[in-house]
Design a protein around this motif. Structure first.
Motif, PDB file in Angstrom:
ATOM      1  N   LEU A 170      35.396 -83.457 -86.027  1.00 15.88           N
ATOM      2  CA  LEU A 170      36.061 -82.225 -85.621  1.00 15.88           C
ATOM      3  C   LEU A 170      35.209 -81.059 -86.083  1.00 15.88           C
ATOM      4  O   LEU A 170      34.769 -81.020 -87.235  1.00 15.88           O
ATOM      5  CB  LEU A 170      37.453 -82.127 -86.248  1.00 15.88           C
ATOM      6  N   ILE A 171      34.987 -80.102 -85.185  1.00  9.12           N
ATOM      7  CA  ILE A 171      34.226 -78.899 -85.516  1.00  9.12           C
ATOM      8  C   ILE A 171      35.171 -77.707 -85.404  1.00  9.12           C
ATOM      9  O   ILE A 171      35.920 -77.588 -84.428  1.00  9.12           O
ATOM     10  CB  ILE A 171      33.014 -78.748 -84.583  1.00  9.12           C
ATOM     11  N   ARG A 172      35.129 -76.842 -86.408  1.00  8.17           N
ATOM     12  CA  ARG A 172      36.079 -75.734 -86.491  1.00  8.17           C
ATOM     13  C   ARG A 172      35.459 -74.428 -86.002  1.00  8.17           C
ATOM     14  O   ARG A 172      34.267 -74.175 -86.196  1.00  8.17           O
ATOM     15  CB  ARG A 172      36.551 -75.554 -87.937  1.00  8.17           C
ATOM     16  N   ASP A 173      36.315 -73.600 -85.398  1.00  6.53           N
ATOM     17  CA  ASP A 173      35.881 -72.253 -85.046  1.00  6.53           C
ATOM     18  C   ASP A 173      36.277 -71.305 -86.180  1.00  6.53           C
ATOM     19  O   ASP A 173      36.873 -71.738 -87.181  1.00  6.53           O
ATOM     20  CB  ASP A 173      36.453 -71.836 -83.687  1.00  6.53           C
ATOM     21  N   PRO A 174      35.953 -70.011 -86.102  1.00  5.15           N
ATOM     22  CA  PRO A 174      36.281 -69.104 -87.210  1.00  5.15           C
ATOM     23  C   PRO A 174      37.767 -69.018 -87.534  1.00  5.15           C
ATOM     24  O   PRO A 174      38.137 -68.680 -88.659  1.00  5.15           O
ATOM     25  CB  PRO A 174      35.738 -67.755 -86.719  1.00  5.15           C
ATOM     26  N   ALA A 175      38.628 -69.333 -86.550  1.00  7.98           N
ATOM     27  CA  ALA A 175      40.078 -69.309 -86.786  1.00  7.98           C
ATOM     28  C   ALA A 175      40.607 -70.663 -87.241  1.00  7.98           C
ATOM     29  O   ALA A 175      41.819 -70.873 -87.273  1.00  7.98           O
ATOM     30  CB  ALA A 175      40.801 -68.868 -85.515  1.00  7.98           C
ATOM     31  N   GLN A 176      39.702 -71.587 -87.582  1.00 11.13           N
ATOM     32  CA  GLN A 176      40.049 -72.924 -88.072  1.00 11.13           C
ATOM     33  C   GLN A 176      40.698 -73.801 -87.001  1.00 11.13           C
ATOM     34  O   GLN A 176      41.420 -74.746 -87.308  1.00 11.13           O
ATOM     35  CB  GLN A 176      40.952 -72.838 -89.309  1.00 11.13           C
ATOM     36  N   ARG A 177      40.434 -73.495 -85.736  1.00 12.83           N
ATOM     37  CA  ARG A 177      40.852 -74.380 -84.652  1.00 12.83           C
ATOM     38  C   ARG A 177      39.747 -75.407 -84.422  1.00 12.83           C
ATOM     39  O   ARG A 177      38.561 -75.097 -84.550  1.00 12.83           O
ATOM     40  CB  ARG A 177      41.112 -73.587 -83.373  1.00 12.83           C
ATOM     41  N   ASN A 178      40.138 -76.627 -84.043  1.00  9.94           N
ATOM     42  CA  ASN A 178      39.175 -77.715 -83.898  1.00  9.94           C
ATOM     43  C   ASN A 178      38.824 -77.994 -82.445  1.00  9.94           C
ATOM     44  O   ASN A 178      39.636 -77.781 -81.541  1.00  9.94           O
ATOM     45  CB  ASN A 178      39.754 -79.012 -84.476  1.00  9.94           C
ATOM     46  N   PHE A 179      37.615 -78.509 -82.234  1.00  8.91           N
ATOM     47  CA  PHE A 179      37.321 -79.250 -81.012  1.00  8.91           C
ATOM     48  C   PHE A 179      36.615 -80.537 -81.412  1.00  8.91           C
ATOM     49  O   PHE A 179      36.002 -80.630 -82.472  1.00  8.91           O
ATOM     50  CB  PHE A 179      36.503 -78.427 -80.003  1.00  8.91           C
ATOM     51  N   MET A 180      36.741 -81.547 -80.558  1.00  9.86           N
ATOM     52  CA  MET A 180      36.216 -82.876 -80.853  1.00  9.86           C
ATOM     53  C   MET A 180      34.769 -82.994 -80.401  1.00  9.86           C
ATOM     54  O   MET A 180      34.425 -82.602 -79.288  1.00  9.86           O
ATOM     55  CB  MET A 180      37.066 -83.929 -80.140  1.00  9.86           C
ATOM     56  N   GLN A 181      33.921 -83.553 -81.271  1.00 10.54           N
ATOM     57  CA  GLN A 181      32.545 -83.886 -80.900  1.00 10.54           C
ATOM     58  C   GLN A 181      32.360 -85.394 -81.010  1.00 10.54           C
ATOM     59  O   GLN A 181      32.720 -86.002 -82.020  1.00 10.54           O
ATOM     60  CB  GLN A 181      31.535 -83.188 -81.814  1.00 10.54           C
ATOM     61  N   ILE A 182      31.786 -85.996 -79.962  1.00 14.32           N
ATOM     62  CA  ILE A 182      31.480 -87.427 -79.959  1.00 14.32           C
ATOM     63  C   ILE A 182      29.989 -87.592 -79.710  1.00 14.32           C
ATOM     64  O   ILE A 182      29.487 -87.244 -78.635  1.00 14.32           O
ATOM     65  CB  ILE A 182      32.288 -88.179 -78.881  1.00 14.32           C
ATOM     66  N   VAL A 183      29.267 -88.081 -80.709  1.00 15.81           N
ATOM     67  CA  VAL A 183      27.853 -88.429 -80.558  1.00 15.81           C
ATOM     68  C   VAL A 183      27.829 -89.902 -80.158  1.00 15.81           C
ATOM     69  O   VAL A 183      28.277 -90.765 -80.913  1.00 15.81           O
ATOM     70  CB  VAL A 183      27.073 -88.179 -81.856  1.00 15.81           C
ATOM     71  N   SER A 184      27.299 -90.197 -78.981  1.00 16.59           N
ATOM     72  CA  SER A 184      27.620 -91.440 -78.281  1.00 16.59           C
ATOM     73  C   SER A 184      26.968 -92.698 -78.829  1.00 16.59           C
ATOM     74  O   SER A 184      27.339 -93.803 -78.443  1.00 16.59           O
ATOM     75  CB  SER A 184      27.255 -91.293 -76.800  1.00 16.59           C
ATOM     76  N   GLY A 185      25.981 -92.578 -79.723  1.00 14.27           N
ATOM     77  CA  GLY A 185      25.364 -93.780 -80.274  1.00 14.27           C
ATOM     78  C   GLY A 185      24.046 -94.095 -79.604  1.00 14.27           C
ATOM     79  O   GLY A 185      23.258 -93.204 -79.298  1.00 14.27           O
ATOM     80  N   SER A 242      27.586 -85.910 -76.740  1.00 17.37           N
ATOM     81  CA  SER A 242      26.125 -85.795 -76.807  1.00 17.37           C
ATOM     82  C   SER A 242      25.486 -87.149 -77.070  1.00 17.37           C
ATOM     83  O   SER A 242      26.158 -88.154 -77.309  1.00 17.37           O
ATOM     84  CB  SER A 242      25.715 -84.804 -77.903  1.00 17.37           C
ATOM     85  N   GLY A 243      24.165 -87.151 -77.050  1.00 17.83           N
ATOM     86  CA  GLY A 243      23.371 -88.325 -77.401  1.00 17.83           C
ATOM     87  C   GLY A 243      22.381 -87.945 -78.481  1.00 17.83           C
ATOM     88  O   GLY A 243      22.734 -87.343 -79.480  1.00 17.83           O
ATOM     89  N   HIS A 244      21.091 -88.327 -78.294  1.00 19.42           N
ATOM     90  CA  HIS A 244      19.963 -87.830 -79.078  1.00 19.42           C
ATOM     91  C   HIS A 244      19.831 -88.444 -80.467  1.00 19.42           C
ATOM     92  O   HIS A 244      18.718 -88.627 -80.955  1.00 19.42           O
ATOM     93  CB  HIS A 244      20.063 -86.304 -79.182  1.00 19.42           C
ATOM     94  N   GLU A 245      20.943 -88.784 -81.129  1.00 18.85           N
ATOM     95  CA  GLU A 245      20.869 -89.154 -82.538  1.00 18.85           C
ATOM     96  C   GLU A 245      20.752 -90.657 -82.775  1.00 18.85           C
ATOM     97  O   GLU A 245      20.509 -91.088 -83.907  1.00 18.85           O
ATOM     98  CB  GLU A 245      22.079 -88.598 -83.289  1.00 18.85           C
ATOM     99  N   HIS A 246      20.967 -91.468 -81.753  1.00 17.59           N
ATOM    100  CA  HIS A 246      20.846 -92.924 -81.856  1.00 17.59           C
ATOM    101  C   HIS A 246      21.718 -93.491 -82.979  1.00 17.59           C
ATOM    102  O   HIS A 246      21.390 -94.503 -83.593  1.00 17.59           O
ATOM    103  CB  HIS A 246      19.386 -93.342 -82.058  1.00 17.59           C
ATOM    104  N   LEU A 247      22.810 -92.837 -83.261  1.00 12.81           N
ATOM    105  CA  LEU A 247      23.872 -93.354 -84.112  1.00 12.81           C
ATOM    106  C   LEU A 247      25.176 -92.804 -83.557  1.00 12.81           C
ATOM    107  O   LEU A 247      25.185 -91.818 -82.820  1.00 12.81           O
ATOM    108  CB  LEU A 247      23.683 -92.978 -85.583  1.00 12.81           C
ATOM    109  N   TYR A 248      26.278 -93.461 -83.900  1.00 11.24           N
ATOM    110  CA  TYR A 248      27.575 -93.038 -83.387  1.00 11.24           C
ATOM    111  C   TYR A 248      28.280 -92.181 -84.432  1.00 11.24           C
ATOM    112  O   TYR A 248      28.311 -92.532 -85.624  1.00 11.24           O
ATOM    113  CB  TYR A 248      28.448 -94.252 -83.061  1.00 11.24           C
ATOM    114  N   ALA A 249      28.849 -91.071 -83.996  1.00  9.58           N
ATOM    115  CA  ALA A 249      29.619 -90.223 -84.907  1.00  9.58           C
ATOM    116  C   ALA A 249      30.673 -89.466 -84.110  1.00  9.58           C
ATOM    117  O   ALA A 249      30.404 -88.966 -83.023  1.00  9.58           O
ATOM    118  CB  ALA A 249      28.715 -89.241 -85.644  1.00  9.58           C
ATOM    119  N   ARG A 250      31.873 -89.394 -84.678  1.00 13.07           N
ATOM    120  CA  ARG A 250      32.947 -88.586 -84.086  1.00 13.07           C
ATOM    121  C   ARG A 250      33.459 -87.644 -85.164  1.00 13.07           C
ATOM    122  O   ARG A 250      33.711 -88.062 -86.298  1.00 13.07           O
ATOM    123  CB  ARG A 250      34.078 -89.471 -83.558  1.00 13.07           C
TER     124      ARG A 250
END
Length: 674
Positions: free
Chosen positions: A283-298, A273-281
């Motif tokens: 892990l976001i968890r689902d209800p079963a505690q499985r992760n997916f990666m989120q990259i906020v591009s800066g 994603s973008g929008h935030e004008h800062l960089y952040a990476r």
């Protein structure tokens, strides 16, 4: 008879005819022999003088031996991110955009994901400005643009005019949202693109696209403008916690929130994603505690944003965050490349500091930007992962099954039966940042929360851990709270706090490489942070001397996080060491089933030359099993004269495994003993 003769050559198996002709040429057949064969082999009539004047068929040459199959060509794709390029006024930030695309050209990027907010006001004039920069790079890379909230200020037709010849002809468009929501499959990488405001309504399109292509897609990237869980914005807070009953998008997103988390985690989607004008990476968890990666591009804009809400610890672990606003006197332009090759993803992110605040300033530092590597990870399909917490919270608190500061892992088997794991190592080098306080309030009859108490409950249901002795919040003892209770000014406050980043240890198995006798193990995640500390606006603080904000210690008190005594190897810098130096860890690497230790040695690949270097000579290889004392000390059977450049190594005969105390992450494998 001639017809029968030709039917022989029209056999569905022509190789049989070829064999018969070869036999005919080699046989010295007498007329009697021909008569005997006539009844059973009409194909040979002409050779025996029969069939009248039917022409003899030309001999069919034997087929050439089939060449050995060439090794399958690796499916590779370099995908880069172009953050927001809104330039203030009615402009595009030309110089950051050009600097990024020049870097991507040099790096031979194939596809650029344009995460939205191409322009400030979405006007035709701004889009012409954006196109003028992009056109110069169009011969070298494919652009996949989506709309951001600022692009929505303009008119649809101007958007269609801009992107019509950028989006590939084979893109699959969501019905009713052409050029806004679409998907492209390239070299085993599925790229799904969803414009701002559409995530609540695009779930079916995203799911159906993933299911349609999952057999061919080794990797999936979903790009949209807004973060799923954000430091400044984010769908979770905006659409659910502060959601309005009257907003169709808020109601729709709440209905698909858990479905998205499950879908993205199950298919290991990288969310960009973008929008935030800062960089952040993170892990976001689902209800079963499985992760997916989120990259906020800066940012590639002329403005940076501050860090407001920080990590949503109920569903998120933040692995890297870098903000820089105008308050620092300079800005960052952020570059990110996802390098896909077969089932491997090698990710790197850079920043270049500059003082360009508007196009009229000219390029200044961006004429020759100094790109600094500050974030990276590498993973393959065959991998094991672990979130490792920083060694900064009080040791006496309850660990809540998750607050583990040690790199120690479970065994991670390779596809061919070799196994590796981390035996020891502590997360002593980590980055720290502050957030700012924010307040909000419910609107009875309008927001989903009927009152402020309900809004606080929603925060503690979706975003933040409500601190208890048996469930401590490591970020703040009062992460969110009611203030001015019972007065007309009552509000919900998300408290300013201090947050230490987590790390993700990744053990990834890759195919054998030239010079190795085992599969290659890549260790990632021990060396990704240097010990930096910034305030919400990106201004530097000293982690060794500064105390964190009140309540941030993690023990339920009002104490702030304590200053950190960084280890000697910590750089205190954003810039990552090229050789992967970071916290030392102890790696165990087992032998193959029939492997003989006297014939093999553990090796690490030199990241510059690519050569495989033994971690020890035979004389300097300890024969002791690993014990915790060796994390800092040396086994007694390793001579003081031994070189420890690659660390301290040993062989555990009982486990049939090498062990290595390594100061560097990287690629490891077994090689033939020199």
């Amino acid at each position: 008879m001639a017809a029968a003769h030709h039917r022989g050559f029209l056999s569905p198996r022509p190789e049989n005819a070829t064999t018969m002709m070869k036999t005919n040429k080699k046989s010295a057949l007498t007329p009697r022999g021909c008569q005997v064969l006539l009844a059973s082999l009409p194909l040979l009539l002409s050779a025996c003088g029969g069939a009248g004047d039917a022409p003899s068929p030309a001999p069919v040459p034997a087929p050439a031996p089939a060449p050995a199959p060439a090794p399958a060509e690796a499916k590779a794709l370099k995908v880069a991110l172009l953050p927001d390029t809104q330039g203030g006024g009615s402009n595009v930030s030309v110089y950051p955009m050009r600097a990024l695309l020049e870097l991507y050209k040099q790096q031979k990027v194939d596809v650029v994901l344009v995460v939205g907010d191409l322009a400030e006001n979405g006007s035709a004039a701004e889009y012409r400005q954006w196109r003028e920069v992009a056109e110069a790079y169009k011969p070298f890379m494919t652009f996949l643009p989506i709309m951001g909230n600022h692009d929505n200020k303009g008119m649809d037709q101007d958007w269609h005019d801009l992107v019509a010849d950028f989006i590939p002809a084979d893109a699959e468009h969501m019905s009713g949202a052409r050029n806004k929501n679409y998907a492209v499959l390239r070299n085993g990488v599925l790229l799904i693109n969803v414009s701002y405001g559409w995530m609540p309504f695009a779930y079916d399109f995203v799911e159906q696209t993933i299911l349609k292509h999952k057999a061919k897609a080794r990797h999936i990237v979903l790009q949209t403008h807004n973060s799923f869980v954000g430091n400044k914005y984010g769908l979770l807070r905006e659409r659910i916690v502060e959601g309005y009953k009257s907003e169709e998008g808020d109601v729709a997103f709440k209905a698909v929130y858990d479905k998205y988390r499950k879908l993205l985690a199950e298919h290991e989607v990288v969310y960009v994603s973008g929008h935030e004008h800062l960089y952040a990476r993170s892990l976001i968890r689902d209800p079963a505690q499985r992760n997916f990666m989120q990259i906020v591009s800066g940012s590639a804009s002329y403005k940076g944003y501050e860090n407001r809400f920080g990590e949503h610890e109920l569903v998120q672990n933040t692995l890297m965050l870098k903000a820089r606003t105008e308050a620092t006197g300079t800005l960052d332009v952020n570059a990110s490349i996802l390098d896909f090759k077969d089932d491997v993803l090698d990710f790197k992110a850079w920043y270049a500091e500059h003082s360009v605040m508007k196009n009229e300033d000219g390029p200044k530092e961006l004429a020759q930007p100094k790109w600094q590597l500050f974030d990276r990870f590498r993973r393959s399909a065959a991998r094991c992962e672990k979130v490792v917490f920083p060694a900064s919270f009080p040791v006496e608190i309850q660990r809540n099954n998750a607050y583990d500061t040690n790199y120690r892992s479970s065994p991670c088997p390779s596809p061919q039966g070799v196994s590796a794991r981390v035996l020891d190592g502590e997360n002593l080098t980590f980055n720290r940042h502050d957030t700012r306080s924010r307040t909000m309030s419910a609107e009875a009859g309008k927001t989903e929360a009927a009152n402020n108490r309900e809004m606080l409950s929603l925060m503690q249901r979706y975003m933040f851990v409500a601190h208890e002795s048996w469930r401590p919040n490591l970020n703040n003892s009062q992460r969110a709270r009611l203030i001015k209770v019972g007065t007309p000014e009552e509000e919900v406050e998300v408290r300013a706090t201090t947050i230490d980043l987590k790390k993700q240890l990744i053990l990834s198995w890759e195919a054998k490489a030239e010079g190795t006798v085992s599969e290659v193990l890549n260790v990632s995640g021990t060396a990704g942070q240097g010990g930096t500390y910034i305030d919400p606006y990106g201004r530097s603080k000293d982690i060794r001397a500064s105390t964190g904000l009140p309540g941030s210690l993690g023990d339920g008190s009002e104490q702030g996080k304590r200053p950190v005594q960084l280890p000697s190897w910590a750089s205190g810098s954003w810039i990552l060491a090229a050789d992967g130096q970071g916290d030392p860890f102890v790696l165990e690497f087992s032998l193959p089933k029939d492997g003989k230790p006297e014939q093999l040695m553990l090796a690490r690949q030199d990241p510059v030359s690519g050569a495989w270097r033994p971690v020890a000579t035979t004389a300097c290889l300890s024969q002791r099993a690993y014990v915790p004392a060796f994390l800092l000390g040396t086994p007694p059977d390793v001579a003081a004269s031994c070189s420890l450049v690659e660390g301290v190594a040993g062989y555990d005969a009982a486990k049939k495994a090498f062990w290595l105390r390594s100061p560097r992450e990287g690629r490891f494998a077994l090689i033939a003993r020199p």
